[in-house]
Design an enzyme around this catalytic site. Sequence first.
Site: not given
Length: 251
Positions: A43, A73, A203
């Site tokens: 990410h 991401e 997450h």
Amino acid sequence: MIALSVNLNKIALIRNSREGNYPDVVAHGRTCLDAGADGITVHPRPDQRHIRPDDVRGLAALCQSRTVEFNVEGNPFADAMGTYPGLLPLVLETQPQQCTLVPDSNDQLTSDHGFDLDRDGQRLEPIIQSLKVAGIRVSLFMDPDLDQITRAREVGADRIELYTGPYADAVTRQSPEIERIFATHCAAAEHALTLGLGVNAGHDLNLINLPRYRTLPGLQEVSIGHALTVDALSMGLSNAVNAYVNCLAGK
């Protein structure tokens, strides 16, 4: 089987605390794949607090050589900054198998909510189409909201990634809300499946809360970084990856 994609952001964060390339993010990605991970997630953010553009390029080459999934991401609306070219140019350059679009701002510590597609859907639609034309699967980071998931299908997403932070927090606190939250996620997953959307999740998933979450209807992939990296401090990286692979397999 549910795929495990290991997020290497925390490895890059450690690397960035010193000069040089130690630990080597690509080498640790190779270790994760050797230990049984199905893919790699990164990410990158404009401030390059952890993953840098060259990490994305190196990991793209690694995943291509192993014929495994690379998942990038990020926030498609974030501006370019310094050597960070912006998410869409970086993704189109490196050609990951999947791009997960996430509505995080530059000042957020970490991602903490899904898209509001009533607000952002019109802006996202051409970005999603550009990625799909390039042959890249598109996933949207979403809360377990049925109306919003319907909009995800309407704007052209291939998958959703359910934001699991509240579920993980409820498990940690042993909250009486666990059953309600999990039921909400199950309903969201089932709704996505009826629309033809694939279901990912991520997450704060860990070895404690994952055994329950792995039973989510139609779950295809989880991306895990923070908890797996912490577990690697005591287990070793290969053993930690193996533990998560076994957990996802119900072993």
